[in-house]
Write a protein that holds these residues in place. Structure first.
Motif, mmCIF file in Angstrom:
data_model
loop_
_atom_site.group_PDB
_atom_site.id
_atom_site.type_symbol
_atom_site.label_atom_id
_atom_site.label_comp_id
_atom_site.label_asym_id
_atom_site.label_seq_id
_atom_site.Cartn_x
_atom_site.Cartn_y
_atom_site.Cartn_z
ATOM 1 N N GLY A 1 7.347 2.100 10.211
ATOM 2 C CA GLY A 1 7.097 2.395 11.616
ATOM 3 C C GLY A 1 8.248 3.164 12.249
ATOM 4 N N LEU A 2 9.425 3.060 11.665
ATOM 5 C CA LEU A 2 10.599 3.783 12.175
ATOM 6 C C LEU A 2 10.736 5.189 11.597
ATOM 7 N N SER A 3 9.744 5.627 10.831
ATOM 8 C CA SER A 3 9.841 6.960 10.254
ATOM 9 C C SER A 3 9.787 8.035 11.342
ATOM 10 N N TRP A 4 9.147 7.739 12.462
ATOM 11 C CA TRP A 4 9.164 8.700 13.570
ATOM 12 C C TRP A 4 10.559 8.803 14.162
ATOM 13 N N ALA A 5 11.328 7.723 14.103
ATOM 14 C CA ALA A 5 12.716 7.780 14.568
ATOM 15 C C ALA A 5 13.524 8.721 13.679
ATOM 16 N N MET A 6 13.211 8.734 12.387
ATOM 17 C CA MET A 6 13.902 9.660 11.499
ATOM 18 C C MET A 6 13.544 11.105 11.843
ATOM 19 N N CYS A 7 12.304 11.343 12.237
ATOM 20 C CA CYS A 7 11.917 12.687 12.683
ATOM 21 C C CYS A 7 12.716 13.085 13.923
ATOM 22 N N MET B 1 8.197 12.746 8.331
ATOM 23 C CA MET B 1 6.754 12.945 8.461
ATOM 24 C C MET B 1 6.013 12.433 7.226
ATOM 25 N N VAL B 2 6.608 12.593 6.046
ATOM 26 C CA VAL B 2 5.983 12.047 4.835
ATOM 27 C C VAL B 2 5.920 10.525 4.929
ATOM 28 N N CYS B 3 7.002 9.915 5.369
ATOM 29 C CA CYS B 3 7.010 8.455 5.522
ATOM 30 C C CYS B 3 6.013 8.011 6.588
ATOM 31 N N ALA B 4 5.933 8.748 7.697
ATOM 32 C CA ALA B 4 4.979 8.403 8.760
ATOM 33 C C ALA B 4 3.545 8.556 8.269
ATOM 34 N N GLY B 5 3.281 9.594 7.482
ATOM 35 C CA GLY B 5 1.935 9.771 6.921
ATOM 36 C C GLY B 5 1.586 8.648 5.965
ATOM 37 N N THR B 6 2.554 8.201 5.187
ATOM 38 C CA THR B 6 2.333 7.085 4.280
ATOM 39 C C THR B 6 2.027 5.810 5.065
ATOM 40 N N ALA B 7 2.775 5.587 6.128
ATOM 41 C CA ALA B 7 2.533 4.397 6.944
ATOM 42 C C ALA B 7 1.163 4.452 7.614
ATOM 43 N N ALA B 8 0.768 5.631 8.074
ATOM 44 C CA ALA B 8 -0.536 5.762 8.726
ATOM 45 C C ALA B 8 -1.672 5.518 7.738
ATOM 46 N N ARG B 9 -1.548 6.026 6.521
ATOM 47 C CA ARG B 9 -2.574 5.785 5.504
ATOM 48 C C ARG B 9 -2.635 4.319 5.116
ATOM 49 N N ALA B 10 -1.479 3.667 5.047
ATOM 50 C CA ALA B 10 -1.448 2.263 4.643
ATOM 51 C C ALA B 10 -2.086 1.367 5.695
ATOM 52 N N GLY C 1 0.794 -1.217 0.000
ATOM 53 C CA GLY C 1 0.000 0.000 0.000
ATOM 54 C C GLY C 1 0.830 1.273 0.000
ATOM 55 N N ARG C 2 2.039 1.208 -0.497
ATOM 56 C CA ARG C 2 2.905 2.390 -0.497
ATOM 57 C C ARG C 2 2.395 3.418 -1.485
ATOM 58 N N ASP C 3 2.228 4.644 -1.005
ATOM 59 C CA ASP C 3 1.795 5.728 -1.866
ATOM 60 C C ASP C 3 2.963 6.592 -2.324
ATOM 61 N N VAL C 4 4.042 6.592 -1.584
ATOM 62 C CA VAL C 4 5.145 7.501 -1.884
ATOM 63 C C VAL C 4 6.446 6.713 -2.014
ATOM 64 N N PRO C 5 6.585 5.928 -3.075
ATOM 65 C CA PRO C 5 7.825 5.174 -3.221
ATOM 66 C C PRO C 5 9.017 6.050 -3.563
ATOM 67 N N LEU C 6 8.781 7.264 -4.000
ATOM 68 C CA LEU C 6 9.891 8.146 -4.369
ATOM 69 C C LEU C 6 10.524 8.846 -3.176
#
Length: 146
Positions: free
Chosen positions: A90-96, A133-142, A30-35
């Motif tokens: 799930g680790l995208s918040w760690a990147m934030c 945050m973009v990665c976290a938003g993608t994970a939340a939508r998925a 369900g990835r929306d932002v592979p780029l």
């Protein structure tokens, strides 16, 4: 003799088409932002080599090691986002959190950093927060999808 010619046909008549579609959807997760993975990797790479690009290896030795380690960590997150996105986003918040740390690190790790070092780390940190945050938003939508 058997017909072994490879003709292009319609895949909708393939007997396993439903299973292949389900597997394809499962692999993509369900990835929306592979780029996003590429910019995250490039950000990590730049963070790791920025002390040598901006020539502050002699004036800020602790920040050289710090930026190298944080840059490698961001790059590894990007590789993880690419290879197993359903587990790693799930680790995208760690990147934030790493981005926030990059913003404040010149004053904590560094020794009287100049404006170039400060701006370098602030820009890297802000981009890490934004991409995280973009990665976290993608994970939340998925995860909300049925």
């Amino acid at each position: 003799m058997a017909n072994v010619s490879h003709t292009r046909g319609d895949m909708s008549s393939h007997p396993d088409v439903l299973e292949m579609r389900a597997r394809y959807a499962r692999v993509l997760g369900g990835r929306d932002v592979p780029l996003v993975d590429g910019p995250v990797f490039l950000l990590g790479l730049y963070c790791a080599v920025s002390p040598w690009i901006l020539h502050y290896t002699t004036s800020q030795p602790p920040l050289v090691t710090h930026n190298l380690i944080v840059g490698i960590a961001i790059g590894l997150l990007a590789i993880g986002f690419t290879t197993t996105p359903e587990r790693m986003y799930g680790l995208s918040w760690a990147m934030c959190a790493m981005g926030v740390w990059m913003i404040i690190s010149p004053w904590i790790v560094g020794d009287s950093p100049d404006a170039g070092v400060i701006w370098n780390n602030v820009v890297i940190g802000a981009l890490a927060v934004l991409l995280g945050m973009v990665c976290a938003g993608t994970a939340a939508r998925a995860t909300r999808r049925p």
